[in-house]
Enzyme design. Structure first.
Site, PDB file in Angstrom:
ATOM      1  N   LYS A   1     -22.630 -31.266  69.230  1.00  0.00           N
ATOM      2  CA  LYS A   1     -23.964 -31.000  68.653  1.00  0.00           C
ATOM      3  C   LYS A   1     -24.913 -30.401  69.700  1.00  0.00           C
TER       4      LYS A   1
ATOM      5  N   GLU B   1     -46.465 -33.722  81.702  1.00  0.00           N
ATOM      6  CA  GLU B   1     -47.749 -34.152  82.258  1.00  0.00           C
ATOM      7  C   GLU B   1     -48.793 -34.364  81.168  1.00  0.00           C
TER       8      GLU B   1
ATOM      9  N   GLU C   1     -30.596 -31.869  62.654  1.00  0.00           N
ATOM     10  CA  GLU C   1     -30.019 -31.206  63.830  1.00  0.00           C
ATOM     11  C   GLU C   1     -29.073 -30.069  63.421  1.00  0.00           C
TER      12      GLU C   1
ATOM     13  N   HIS D   1     -47.585 -30.402  87.552  1.00  0.00           N
ATOM     14  CA  HIS D   1     -48.093 -29.208  86.880  1.00  0.00           C
ATOM     15  C   HIS D   1     -47.287 -27.979  87.294  1.00  0.00           C
TER      16      HIS D   1
ATOM     17  N   CYS E   1     -18.907 -39.436  69.721  1.00  0.00           N
ATOM     18  CA  CYS E   1     -19.847 -38.720  70.586  1.00  0.00           C
ATOM     19  C   CYS E   1     -19.206 -37.492  71.227  1.00  0.00           C
TER      20      CYS E   1
ATOM     21  N   TYR F   1     -31.107 -37.717  61.259  1.00  0.00           N
ATOM     22  CA  TYR F   1     -30.827 -37.014  62.514  1.00  0.00           C
ATOM     23  C   TYR F   1     -29.847 -35.845  62.268  1.00  0.00           C
TER      24      TYR F   1
ATOM     25  N   CYS G   1     -22.535 -36.194  69.601  1.00  0.00           N
ATOM     26  CA  CYS G   1     -23.547 -35.769  70.588  1.00  0.00           C
ATOM     27  C   CYS G   1     -23.156 -34.501  71.340  1.00  0.00           C
TER      28      CYS G   1
HETATM   29  P1  FAD Z   1     -17.140 -44.213  68.065  1.00  0.00           P
HETATM   30  O1  FAD Z   1     -17.601 -43.332  69.155  1.00  0.00           O
HETATM   31  O2  FAD Z   1     -17.201 -43.693  66.685  1.00  0.00           O
HETATM   32  O3  FAD Z   1     -15.641 -44.646  68.433  1.00  0.00           O
HETATM   33  C1  FAD Z   1     -14.840 -45.399  67.583  1.00  0.00           C
HETATM   34  C2  FAD Z   1     -13.398 -44.967  67.780  1.00  0.00           C
HETATM   35  O4  FAD Z   1     -12.532 -45.918  67.159  1.00  0.00           O
HETATM   36  C3  FAD Z   1     -13.090 -43.635  67.112  1.00  0.00           C
HETATM   37  O5  FAD Z   1     -12.311 -42.825  67.964  1.00  0.00           O
HETATM   38  C4  FAD Z   1     -12.291 -44.026  65.878  1.00  0.00           C
HETATM   39  O6  FAD Z   1     -11.439 -42.999  65.420  1.00  0.00           O
HETATM   40  C5  FAD Z   1     -11.546 -45.224  66.404  1.00  0.00           C
HETATM   41  N1  FAD Z   1     -11.061 -46.141  65.375  1.00  0.00           N
HETATM   42  C6  FAD Z   1     -11.625 -46.430  64.196  1.00  0.00           C
HETATM   43  N2  FAD Z   1     -10.918 -47.380  63.558  1.00  0.00           N
HETATM   44  C7  FAD Z   1      -9.892 -47.705  64.372  1.00  0.00           C
HETATM   45  C8  FAD Z   1      -8.833 -48.629  64.287  1.00  0.00           C
HETATM   46  N3  FAD Z   1      -8.707 -49.447  63.251  1.00  0.00           N
HETATM   47  N4  FAD Z   1      -7.939 -48.681  65.299  1.00  0.00           N
HETATM   48  C9  FAD Z   1      -8.051 -47.865  66.370  1.00  0.00           C
HETATM   49  N5  FAD Z   1      -9.055 -46.986  66.513  1.00  0.00           N
HETATM   50  C10 FAD Z   1      -9.966 -46.909  65.532  1.00  0.00           C
HETATM   51  N6  FAD Z   1     -25.818 -40.551  69.692  1.00  0.00           N
HETATM   52  C11 FAD Z   1     -26.636 -40.292  70.732  1.00  0.00           C
HETATM   53  O7  FAD Z   1     -26.946 -41.206  71.499  1.00  0.00           O
HETATM   54  N7  FAD Z   1     -27.117 -39.025  70.978  1.00  0.00           N
HETATM   55  C12 FAD Z   1     -26.806 -37.990  70.186  1.00  0.00           C
HETATM   56  O8  FAD Z   1     -27.257 -36.875  70.429  1.00  0.00           O
HETATM   57  C13 FAD Z   1     -25.942 -38.217  69.084  1.00  0.00           C
HETATM   58  N8  FAD Z   1     -25.596 -37.204  68.295  1.00  0.00           N
HETATM   59  C14 FAD Z   1     -24.726 -37.429  67.265  1.00  0.00           C
HETATM   60  C15 FAD Z   1     -24.371 -36.352  66.462  1.00  0.00           C
HETATM   61  C16 FAD Z   1     -23.507 -36.544  65.408  1.00  0.00           C
HETATM   62  C17 FAD Z   1     -23.109 -35.370  64.549  1.00  0.00           C
HETATM   63  C18 FAD Z   1     -22.974 -37.845  65.165  1.00  0.00           C
HETATM   64  C19 FAD Z   1     -22.001 -38.059  64.030  1.00  0.00           C
HETATM   65  C20 FAD Z   1     -23.322 -38.916  65.941  1.00  0.00           C
HETATM   66  C21 FAD Z   1     -24.217 -38.718  67.005  1.00  0.00           C
HETATM   67  N9  FAD Z   1     -24.615 -39.765  67.823  1.00  0.00           N
HETATM   68  C22 FAD Z   1     -25.476 -39.538  68.861  1.00  0.00           C
HETATM   69  C23 FAD Z   1     -24.152 -41.154  67.581  1.00  0.00           C
HETATM   70  C24 FAD Z   1     -22.995 -41.521  68.526  1.00  0.00           C
HETATM   71  O9  FAD Z   1     -21.961 -40.570  68.417  1.00  0.00           O
HETATM   72  C25 FAD Z   1     -22.467 -42.906  68.167  1.00  0.00           C
HETATM   73  O10 FAD Z   1     -23.540 -43.822  68.194  1.00  0.00           O
HETATM   74  C26 FAD Z   1     -21.399 -43.381  69.153  1.00  0.00           C
HETATM   75  O11 FAD Z   1     -20.322 -42.499  69.200  1.00  0.00           O
HETATM   76  C27 FAD Z   1     -20.903 -44.771  68.733  1.00  0.00           C
HETATM   77  O12 FAD Z   1     -19.890 -45.203  69.595  1.00  0.00           O
HETATM   78  P2  FAD Z   1     -18.837 -46.301  69.120  1.00  0.00           P
HETATM   79  O13 FAD Z   1     -18.020 -46.623  70.315  1.00  0.00           O
HETATM   80  O14 FAD Z   1     -19.517 -47.398  68.422  1.00  0.00           O
HETATM   81  O15 FAD Z   1     -17.949 -45.585  68.018  1.00  0.00           O
HETATM   82  P1  NAP Z   2     -29.210 -41.237  58.533  1.00  0.00           P
HETATM   83  O1  NAP Z   2     -30.104 -41.064  59.701  1.00  0.00           O
HETATM   84  O2  NAP Z   2     -29.018 -42.573  57.956  1.00  0.00           O
HETATM   85  O3  NAP Z   2     -29.731 -40.232  57.398  1.00  0.00           O
HETATM   86  C1  NAP Z   2     -29.090 -40.123  56.157  1.00  0.00           C
HETATM   87  C2  NAP Z   2     -29.884 -39.172  55.263  1.00  0.00           C
HETATM   88  O4  NAP Z   2     -29.149 -38.944  54.060  1.00  0.00           O
HETATM   89  C3  NAP Z   2     -31.230 -39.723  54.848  1.00  0.00           C
HETATM   90  O5  NAP Z   2     -32.148 -38.668  54.814  1.00  0.00           O
HETATM   91  C4  NAP Z   2     -30.934 -40.295  53.457  1.00  0.00           C
HETATM   92  O6  NAP Z   2     -32.061 -40.284  52.618  1.00  0.00           O
HETATM   93  C5  NAP Z   2     -29.935 -39.277  52.940  1.00  0.00           C
HETATM   94  N1  NAP Z   2     -29.064 -39.796  51.893  1.00  0.00           N
HETATM   95  C6  NAP Z   2     -28.370 -40.956  51.905  1.00  0.00           C
HETATM   96  N2  NAP Z   2     -27.612 -41.067  50.801  1.00  0.00           N
HETATM   97  C7  NAP Z   2     -27.835 -39.946  50.074  1.00  0.00           C
HETATM   98  C8  NAP Z   2     -27.346 -39.467  48.838  1.00  0.00           C
HETATM   99  N3  NAP Z   2     -26.459 -40.171  48.133  1.00  0.00           N
HETATM  100  N4  NAP Z   2     -27.774 -38.272  48.385  1.00  0.00           N
HETATM  101  C9  NAP Z   2     -28.666 -37.560  49.099  1.00  0.00           C
HETATM  102  N5  NAP Z   2     -29.170 -37.944  50.286  1.00  0.00           N
HETATM  103  C10 NAP Z   2     -28.753 -39.136  50.764  1.00  0.00           C
HETATM  104  O7  NAP Z   2     -27.751 -40.731  58.858  1.00  0.00           O
HETATM  105  P2  NAP Z   2     -27.216 -39.534  59.704  1.00  0.00           P
HETATM  106  O8  NAP Z   2     -28.208 -38.442  59.839  1.00  0.00           O
HETATM  107  O9  NAP Z   2     -25.893 -39.259  59.079  1.00  0.00           O
HETATM  108  O10 NAP Z   2     -27.019 -40.175  61.144  1.00  0.00           O
HETATM  109  C11 NAP Z   2     -26.214 -41.348  61.334  1.00  0.00           C
HETATM  110  C12 NAP Z   2     -26.544 -41.993  62.646  1.00  0.00           C
HETATM  111  O11 NAP Z   2     -26.006 -41.219  63.721  1.00  0.00           O
HETATM  112  C13 NAP Z   2     -28.023 -42.103  62.919  1.00  0.00           C
HETATM  113  O12 NAP Z   2     -28.509 -43.343  62.491  1.00  0.00           O
HETATM  114  C14 NAP Z   2     -28.141 -41.945  64.407  1.00  0.00           C
HETATM  115  O13 NAP Z   2     -28.293 -43.186  65.030  1.00  0.00           O
HETATM  116  C15 NAP Z   2     -26.861 -41.306  64.847  1.00  0.00           C
HETATM  117  N6  NAP Z   2     -27.190 -39.959  65.346  1.00  0.00           N
HETATM  118  C16 NAP Z   2     -27.965 -39.836  66.455  1.00  0.00           C
HETATM  119  C17 NAP Z   2     -28.330 -38.581  66.903  1.00  0.00           C
HETATM  120  C18 NAP Z   2     -29.187 -38.424  68.127  1.00  0.00           C
HETATM  121  O14 NAP Z   2     -29.314 -39.355  68.875  1.00  0.00           O
HETATM  122  N7  NAP Z   2     -29.772 -37.267  68.358  1.00  0.00           N
HETATM  123  C19 NAP Z   2     -27.914 -37.464  66.229  1.00  0.00           C
HETATM  124  C20 NAP Z   2     -27.143 -37.617  65.100  1.00  0.00           C
HETATM  125  C21 NAP Z   2     -26.782 -38.883  64.671  1.00  0.00           C
HETATM  126  P3  NAP Z   2     -32.989 -41.595  52.396  1.00  0.00           P
HETATM  127  O15 NAP Z   2     -33.964 -41.597  53.534  1.00  0.00           O
HETATM  128  O16 NAP Z   2     -33.593 -41.361  51.083  1.00  0.00           O
HETATM  129  O17 NAP Z   2     -32.083 -42.802  52.418  1.00  0.00           O
END
Ligand code: FAD
Ligand code: NAP
Length: 530
Positions: free
Chosen positions: A102, A508, A240, A503, A94, A236, A99
């Site tokens: 982004k 609203e 985005e 408003h 995140c 997503y 997040c």
């Molecule tokens: P993470 O935050 O991924 O943390 C896991 C940590 O563990 C990482 O630092 C990793 O390197 C570390 N790790 C992995 N394996 C090991 C190991 N074996 N030993 C030690 N450390 C390890 N969510 C939202 O709610 N709003 C958003 O707007 C949003 N935007 C997103 C945009 C993008 C581009 C992406 C990729 C995700 C977004 N998400 C968003 C999703 C959000 O980032 C994740 O749901 C959240 O970070 C999950 O938290 P976590 O603690 O499960 O894992």
């Molecule tokens: P995702 O929501 O699972 O979307 C993956 C997309 O890739 C889908 O459109 C899928 O199509 C397509 N796809 C999968 N395999 C493919 C392939 N081999 N070739 C071509 N297209 C393929 O995953 P994500 O966008 O990577 O996001 C991951 C997670 O991060 C989300 O579930 C979300 O919870 C979190 N996230 C949250 C936010 C937010 O809160 N604003 C922002 C970013 C990420 P199909 O539908 O056909 O499977």
């Protein structure tokens, strides 16, 4: 007294002082009662009450809450660099590659729009047509902010007495973790409880040249402007990233394998995509990539084909961004040493985040079948720590979690999609209230209001309980957050329509939803206040 007290030393001192002032019989009774009440906090053979694997949203929340409740905690965090060498600090996805960067890039794109809108509000902007963003400066600002959050996180861990170990953790046995440190050495840690919070990383497709593409893990620190970009994936992340790249002036194309925003209300998903097309983002529907190769001019040639027409095409791009979903980081954990059950790269837990091994738990993106969202990971992590160390019985409620897609015109929702409500309750039992609306601030710059739309999905019974709220428009997350609390509290259409609006806001509009889909009436308003 040979017990090894491992909770907070101040508490330990107080307990030992009061015990030594008791008689022997009382002392024994005291210890037996203390031991049964505090069973989880007295350990005999482990260094830590809790070892957390992963210092991201869920892991940090769990670790800090455990310390608040008296536990001795170590938190391991380690980032494996991306194929092109991008890496980052503590805080997880995140903060570093999700997040936060982004949202900042989304904001940068919105500001670009605002500059042009400002002119219509009377701001004199010299050479406004020549205004363009500087990618290098944007990346620098975003990375500076991230670095400051990394630093604050480390200070916070130190202040809260969470021991941070910058090492890759894996299981030796259910109570022993091996941490592979940066310098190549190994440290063994033992813990009474282990929480797995290792999150996930982006997938790469299995096609020739996949390694020529980047992912969101690289984008926010990319050292050159992305230029014309192909975004593969319409979830997503795909929408985005394409949204802010287009807003920053880069040509963006989204490749959609099947549908846009799978899992979301499809009427809303299609409106989001239409609003993006109106802004100049291209969509290649029902298309999958076949091969990527580097051209002599340094650009990438992508060959792809349409799965409906079977027609193969190709185009040249400066950047190919894979946004095809994320895989859980289970492989590095040596789970075979502890036999924790997994499914499709994720860990299986019950509704208390317990794995099949009694002292091993998991939270956040790594668990199977739960929303991959930061607040979900944080809330689940905190509640878990309270259950393990403070006798709490509260479990995480994964229903009605609100979320926002930060597409240029944002989409936020809470609760059920219309199609899910119909599937679950039957079409005759569902009433959908909907309407297009015109944000007041869109009039002066003559911004398109074509896709500003919202709807409430409700039961058709007497009290018309609200099952889902959906909103496309400005600041969607801010609009839906409060309504999410109302939905969780059992909101009905009667209450919603009896709520007096603020408003002139767009929120609203929810209080003015008078047209049902069933009525067939035109949901387009004549003015902003009709
Ligand atoms: P993470 O935050 O991924 O943390 C896991 C940590 O563990 C990482 O630092 C990793 O390197 C570390 N790790 C992995 N394996 C090991 C190991 N074996 N030993 C030690 N450390 C390890 N969510 C939202 O709610 N709003 C958003 O707007 C949003 N935007 C997103 C945009 C993008 C581009 C992406 C990729 C995700 C977004 N998400 C968003 C999703 C959000 O980032 C994740 O749901 C959240 O970070 C999950 O938290 P976590 O603690 O499960 O894992
Ligand atoms: P995702 O929501 O699972 O979307 C993956 C997309 O890739 C889908 O459109 C899928 O199509 C397509 N796809 C999968 N395999 C493919 C392939 N081999 N070739 C071509 N297209 C393929 O995953 P994500 O966008 O990577 O996001 C991951 C997670 O991060 C989300 O579930 C979300 O919870 C979190 N996230 C949250 C936010 C937010 O809160 N604003 C922002 C970013 C990420 P199909 O539908 O056909 O499977």
């Amino acid at each position: 007294m040979s017990y090894f007290l491992c909770w907070n030393s101040k508490v330990a001192l107080k307990v030992v002082n009061s015990v030594t002032s008791m008689g022997a019989a009382n002392t024994n009774r005291f210890w037996s009662r203390y031991m049964s009440g505090r069973a989880k906090k007295l350990v005999h053979q482990y260094e830590y009450d809790l070892i957390v694997l992963g210092g991201g949203s869920g892991g940090l929340a769990c670790a800090k809450e455990a310390v608040v409740n008296g536990a001795k905690v170590a938190c391991l965090d380690y980032v494996i660099p991306t194929p092109i060498g991008t890496k980052w600090g503590i805080g997880g996805t995140c903060v570093n590659v999700g997040c936060i960067p982004k949202k900042l890039m989304h904001q940068a794109a919105l500001l670009g729009e605002s500059i042009h809108e400002a002119e219509s509000y009377g701001w004199e902007i010299p050479d406004s047509q020549k205004i363009k963003p500087d990618w290098g400066k944007l990346v620098q600002s975003v990375q500076n902010h991230i670095k400051s959050v990394n630093w604050v996180t480390r200070v916070d861990l130190r202040d809260k007495n969470v021991e941070y170990v910058n090492g890759l953790g894996s299981f030796v046995d259910p109570h022993t973790i091996s941490a592979k440190l940066k310098n190549g050495s190994e440290r063994l840690l033992t813990g009474q409880n282990i929480v797995i919070a290792v999150g996930g990383r982006p997938r790469y497709p299995e096609i020739p040249g996949a390694d020529l593409g980047i992912t969101s893990d690289d984008l926010f620190s990319l050292d050159h402007a992305p230029g014309k970009t192909l975004v593969v994936g319409a979830g997503y992340i795909g929408l985005e990233c394409a949204g802010f790249l287009n807003g920053l002036g880069y040509d963006a194309t989204v490749m959609v394998r099947s549908i846009v925003l799978r899992g979301f209300d499809q009427q809303m998903a299609n409106i989001v995509a239409d609003a993006m097309v109106e802004r100049g983002i291209k969509f290649l529907h029902k298309t999958i990539p076949k091969v990527v190769c580097r051209n002599g001019n340094g650009r990438y040639l992508v060959k792809y084909y349409n799965t409906e027409t079977d027609v193969e095409s190709s185009d040249e791009f400066d950047t190919v961004l894979w946004a095809i979903g994320r895989k859980g980081l289970v492989n590095e954990l040596n789970l075979s040493n502890v036999n924790v059950e997994t499914k499709a790269d994720k860990i299986i837990v019950n509704n208390a985040e317990e794995t099949n091994v009694p002292n091993i738990y998991a939270v956040g993106d790594i668990i199977h079948g739960r929303p991959e969202l930061t607040p979900v990971a944080i809330h689940a992590g905190r509640l878990l720590a309270r259950r393990i160390f403070a006798g709490s019985t509260q479990i995480m409620d994964y229903t009605d979690v609100a979320t926002t897609v930060f597409s240029p015109l944002e989409y936020a929702c809470v609760g059920m999609a219309e199609e899910d409500a119909i599937r679950q309750h039957g079409e005759d039992n569902i009433e959908v209230f909907h309407g297009f609306y015109k944000p007041t601030e869109f009039f002066v710059p003559q911004k398109s209001v074509r896709y500003c739309y919202l709807k409430a999905v409700a039961l058709r019974s007497d009290d018309q309980k609200v099952l889902g709220l959906h909103y496309i428009g400005p600041v969607a997350g801010e609009v839906i957050q409060g309504f999410a609390a109302a939905v969780k509290s059992g909101l009905t259409m009667k209450i919603l329509l009896n709520t007096v609006g603020i408003h002139p806001t767009t929120a609203e509009e929810f209080t003015r939803l008078s047209i049902t889909k069933r009525s067939g009436l035109d949901p387009t308003p004549a003015t902003c206040c009709s």
